[in-house]
Scaffold this active site. Structure first.
Site, short mmCIF file in Angstrom:
data_model
loop_
_atom_site.label_atom_id
_atom_site.label_comp_id
_atom_site.label_asym_id
_atom_site.label_seq_id
_atom_site.Cartn_x
_atom_site.Cartn_y
_atom_site.Cartn_z
N GLU A 19 33.49 21.78 28.97
CA GLU A 19 33.43 23.05 29.71
C GLU A 19 33.29 22.79 31.21
OE1 GLU A 19 31.24 26.42 27.38
OE2 GLU A 19 30.11 24.56 27.12
N TYR A 53 31.79 46.51 48.71
CA TYR A 53 32.01 45.85 47.43
C TYR A 53 33.00 44.70 47.53
CZ TYR A 53 35.64 49.49 47.13
OH TYR A 53 36.67 50.35 47.40
N GLU A 97 23.08 32.85 30.83
CA GLU A 97 21.86 33.54 31.22
C GLU A 97 21.43 33.12 32.62
OE1 GLU A 97 22.53 32.09 28.34
OE2 GLU A 97 21.42 32.99 26.67
N LYS A 157 31.55 35.44 28.39
CA LYS A 157 32.29 34.20 28.16
C LYS A 157 33.23 34.52 27.00
CE LYS A 157 30.86 29.47 28.27
NZ LYS A 157 29.80 28.50 27.90
#
Length: 121
Positions: free
Chosen positions: A21, A53, A74, A100
């Site tokens: 990953e 934004y 997290e 994910k």
């Protein structure tokens, strides 16, 4: 409380527990809800009275795509929330969702999502 909501930010990062990953990377989706009073920009019609934004997107993009590698989504969500709260003092509360979509596990599902909600101390 009023809020600015940014949904479906598609970003590519190298976060995860598995070495592949970190080497190959993958797509992430981020949603952010920034809670703040919007009455002043609503009447003034001035960008300086609100959260730009486009700038907030760039902050989030840098975190996901260019900053340190996190093992857990997290931790990635927590870092996004902390940086946005630090960068934009007008935000009272924030909700961050990190998705994910294709974690490298032998399961068939639509991905995994974490959602955190933080308030200014």
């Amino acid at each position: 409380m009023d809020k600015i909501v940014m949904t479906g930010l598609q970003l590519y990062g190298y976060h995860g527990v598995f070495p592949e990953e970190n080497a190959i990377g993958q797509r992430y989706q981020v949603d952010v809800e920034m809670y703040l009073p919007l009455d002043k920009p609503g009447t003034s019609d001035k960008i300086e009275d609100t959260i730009n934004y486009a700038e907030a997107y760039e902050v989030i993009r840098r975190i996901v795509e260019e900053e340190q590698v996190f093992k857990l989504i997290e931790a990635l969500a927590e870092h996004i929330a902390a940086v946005l709260l630090q960068t934009y003092v007008g935000i009272h509360e924030i909700t961050v969702r990190v998705v994910k979509p294709h974690p490298p596990v032998k399961m068939f599902f639509d991905g995994v999502k974490v959602e955190i909600h933080r308030k200014r101390a």
